[in-house]
Scaffold this motif. Sequence first.
Motif, mmCIF file in Angstrom:
data_model
loop_
_atom_site.group_PDB
_atom_site.id
_atom_site.type_symbol
_atom_site.label_atom_id
_atom_site.label_comp_id
_atom_site.label_asym_id
_atom_site.label_seq_id
_atom_site.Cartn_x
_atom_site.Cartn_y
_atom_site.Cartn_z
ATOM 1 N N LYS A 69 46.781 49.213 22.299
ATOM 2 C CA LYS A 69 45.390 49.090 22.747
ATOM 3 C C LYS A 69 44.459 48.826 21.567
ATOM 4 C CE LYS A 69 45.872 51.970 26.871
ATOM 5 N NZ LYS A 69 45.538 53.265 27.511
ATOM 6 N N GLU A 70 44.748 49.485 20.436
ATOM 7 C CA GLU A 70 43.916 49.265 19.251
ATOM 8 C C GLU A 70 44.038 47.828 18.780
ATOM 9 O OE1 GLU A 70 43.134 48.777 15.069
ATOM 10 O OE2 GLU A 70 45.154 48.874 15.896
ATOM 11 N N ARG A 71 45.244 47.253 18.850
ATOM 12 C CA ARG A 71 45.442 45.866 18.463
ATOM 13 C C ARG A 71 44.693 44.926 19.401
ATOM 14 N NH1 ARG A 71 48.814 44.454 13.923
ATOM 15 N NH2 ARG A 71 48.632 46.384 12.771
ATOM 16 N N LEU A 72 44.676 45.249 20.680
ATOM 17 C CA LEU A 72 43.921 44.431 21.630
ATOM 18 C C LEU A 72 42.433 44.453 21.288
ATOM 19 C CD1 LEU A 72 45.545 45.287 25.087
ATOM 20 C CD2 LEU A 72 45.535 43.062 23.970
ATOM 21 N N ARG A 73 41.941 45.628 20.927
ATOM 22 C CA ARG A 73 40.502 45.760 20.627
ATOM 23 C C ARG A 73 40.113 45.010 19.363
ATOM 24 N NH1 ARG A 73 41.342 51.177 22.500
ATOM 25 N NH2 ARG A 73 41.758 51.856 20.356
ATOM 26 N N ARG A 74 41.004 44.983 18.372
ATOM 27 C CA ARG A 74 40.627 44.361 17.103
ATOM 28 C C ARG A 74 41.117 42.915 16.981
ATOM 29 N NH1 ARG A 74 44.715 47.138 12.646
ATOM 30 N NH2 ARG A 74 44.852 45.134 11.612
ATOM 31 N N GLY A 75 41.617 42.368 18.073
ATOM 32 C CA GLY A 75 42.077 40.988 18.063
ATOM 33 C C GLY A 75 40.918 40.011 18.055
ATOM 34 N N LEU A 76 41.205 38.756 18.280
ATOM 35 C CA LEU A 76 40.162 37.738 18.325
ATOM 36 C C LEU A 76 39.145 38.057 19.408
ATOM 37 C CD1 LEU A 76 42.235 34.430 18.140
ATOM 38 C CD2 LEU A 76 40.991 35.519 16.292
ATOM 39 N N THR A 77 37.875 37.784 19.135
ATOM 40 C CA THR A 77 36.886 37.872 20.198
ATOM 41 C C THR A 77 37.122 36.717 21.165
ATOM 42 O OG1 THR A 77 35.275 36.435 19.102
ATOM 43 C CG2 THR A 77 35.218 38.790 18.554
ATOM 44 N N LEU A 78 36.593 36.827 22.367
ATOM 45 C CA LEU A 78 36.764 35.766 23.351
ATOM 46 C C LEU A 78 36.153 34.456 22.846
ATOM 47 C CD1 LEU A 78 36.110 37.562 26.742
ATOM 48 C CD2 LEU A 78 38.269 37.117 25.595
ATOM 49 N N ALA A 79 35.012 34.564 22.153
ATOM 50 C CA ALA A 79 34.372 33.358 21.638
ATOM 51 C C ALA A 79 35.250 32.687 20.589
ATOM 52 C CB ALA A 79 33.005 33.699 21.043
ATOM 53 N N GLU A 80 35.836 33.500 19.690
ATOM 54 C CA GLU A 80 36.711 32.949 18.658
ATOM 55 C C GLU A 80 37.945 32.309 19.270
ATOM 56 O OE1 GLU A 80 35.836 35.988 14.924
ATOM 57 O OE2 GLU A 80 37.283 36.531 16.456
ATOM 58 N N ALA A 81 38.535 32.989 20.255
ATOM 59 C CA ALA A 81 39.739 32.461 20.889
ATOM 60 C C ALA A 81 39.435 31.181 21.657
ATOM 61 C CB ALA A 81 40.335 33.514 21.834
ATOM 62 N N ALA A 82 38.304 31.167 22.341
ATOM 63 C CA ALA A 82 37.930 29.975 23.102
ATOM 64 C C ALA A 82 37.720 28.787 22.167
ATOM 65 C CB ALA A 82 36.662 30.249 23.911
ATOM 66 N N ASP A 83 37.055 29.043 21.033
ATOM 67 C CA ASP A 83 36.834 27.973 20.066
ATOM 68 C C ASP A 83 38.160 27.488 19.484
ATOM 69 O OD1 ASP A 83 35.015 26.390 18.237
ATOM 70 O OD2 ASP A 83 36.111 27.564 16.756
ATOM 71 N N ALA A 84 39.059 28.449 19.217
ATOM 72 C CA ALA A 84 40.360 28.099 18.641
ATOM 73 C C ALA A 84 41.216 27.300 19.607
ATOM 74 C CB ALA A 84 41.097 29.370 18.216
ATOM 75 N N ALA A 85 40.990 27.475 20.908
ATOM 76 C CA ALA A 85 41.792 26.771 21.907
ATOM 77 C C ALA A 85 41.281 25.359 22.168
ATOM 78 C CB ALA A 85 41.800 27.557 23.219
ATOM 79 N N GLY A 86 40.192 24.961 21.511
ATOM 80 C CA GLY A 86 39.619 23.643 21.739
ATOM 81 C C GLY A 86 40.517 22.523 21.237
ATOM 82 N N LEU A 87 40.247 21.351 21.688
ATOM 83 C CA LEU A 87 41.102 20.215 21.379
ATOM 84 C C LEU A 87 40.918 19.669 19.972
ATOM 85 C CD1 LEU A 87 40.937 18.247 24.737
ATOM 86 C CD2 LEU A 87 42.634 19.901 23.983
ATOM 87 N N SER A 88 39.984 20.238 19.212
ATOM 88 C CA SER A 88 39.754 19.721 17.866
ATOM 89 C C SER A 88 40.432 20.565 16.802
ATOM 90 C CB SER A 88 38.245 19.690 17.572
ATOM 91 O OG SER A 88 37.700 21.004 17.667
ATOM 92 N N GLY A 89 41.375 21.418 17.220
ATOM 93 C CA GLY A 89 42.042 22.312 16.281
ATOM 94 C C GLY A 89 42.837 21.557 15.233
ATOM 95 N N THR A 90 43.163 22.251 14.128
ATOM 96 C CA THR A 90 43.932 21.642 13.045
ATOM 97 C C THR A 90 45.201 22.455 12.813
ATOM 98 O OG1 THR A 90 42.705 22.943 11.422
ATOM 99 C CG2 THR A 90 41.861 20.753 11.938
#
Length: 283
Positions: A69-90
């Motif tokens: 649960k602690e790992r879930l809490r300190r993971g990527l924020t939803l905004a960060e994950a959403a940005d990372a999932a975009g099609l412009s990733g490297t």
Amino acid sequence: MNAAEIHPTYQQIARSIEFLTENFQQQPSLAEVADRVNLSEYHFQRLFSDWAGVSPKKFLQYLTLDFAKERLRRGLTLAEAADAAGLSGTGRLHDLFVVIEGITPGQFKQGGEGVTIRYAVFESPFGSYLLGAIGDKICKLEFLDEVEPTNKAGLAVRFAAEWPEARLIYDADSLQSLADGIFTNTGRRPLRVAVKASAFQLKVWEALLRIPEGQVMSYDQIAAAIGMPSASRAVGTAIGSNPVGYLIPCHRVIRKTGLFGNYRWGATRKVALLGWEAACSER
């Protein structure tokens, strides 16, 4: 020294992890766990520490609900994950796109006609696995259980659904250098992945590629990250159909309750992968 000599102990490790997973609330002693795998306390402690990089006691911490649960809490924020999932990733994500662009629509439609896939079985810290590649692009990584057939014909069957018309060649020698880079240098080399997938599956797998080693996300978080918060069930289905284990890290997705949940290649192996990565990330 070959790969089989480097990792001869995964089955013993797996039995101990299975026992720890089932009994972590009772905090079993070192002697109890060692007895389950028919080893002395000294040899078990050394064997486990050599494999995981941490003691069995420390690894047991990684199996608790509070830790997950602690790992879930300190993971990527939803905004960060959403940005990372975009099609412009490297990086690894870009490599995935390049590979997919290299597979023609005709090859998809014709089930891989004209495509040559080399395949072979290799050893890893998590047991044997089947590796398949189109050129230098990995199209399959599946962990194998001890009871599964490893003859060439039996292994070839695993490609039938995705690549029914492909030419299959068992060729361990030519794949060795590719295999050598998978578990020894994760995240620091340009391994390329070729997958056949729907647009939705790609979005899910792209999001998985952005979960850092040693971190986890829930199915709900992945669904929100790809802009489809009500699609957690469909996300689970896409994750379960991932043809390239470990490199597309579907093992880093757990239930929002903190429970690790199921895994295509066995719940025990999922726990082993998560605990091993957690240990690596804290060294």
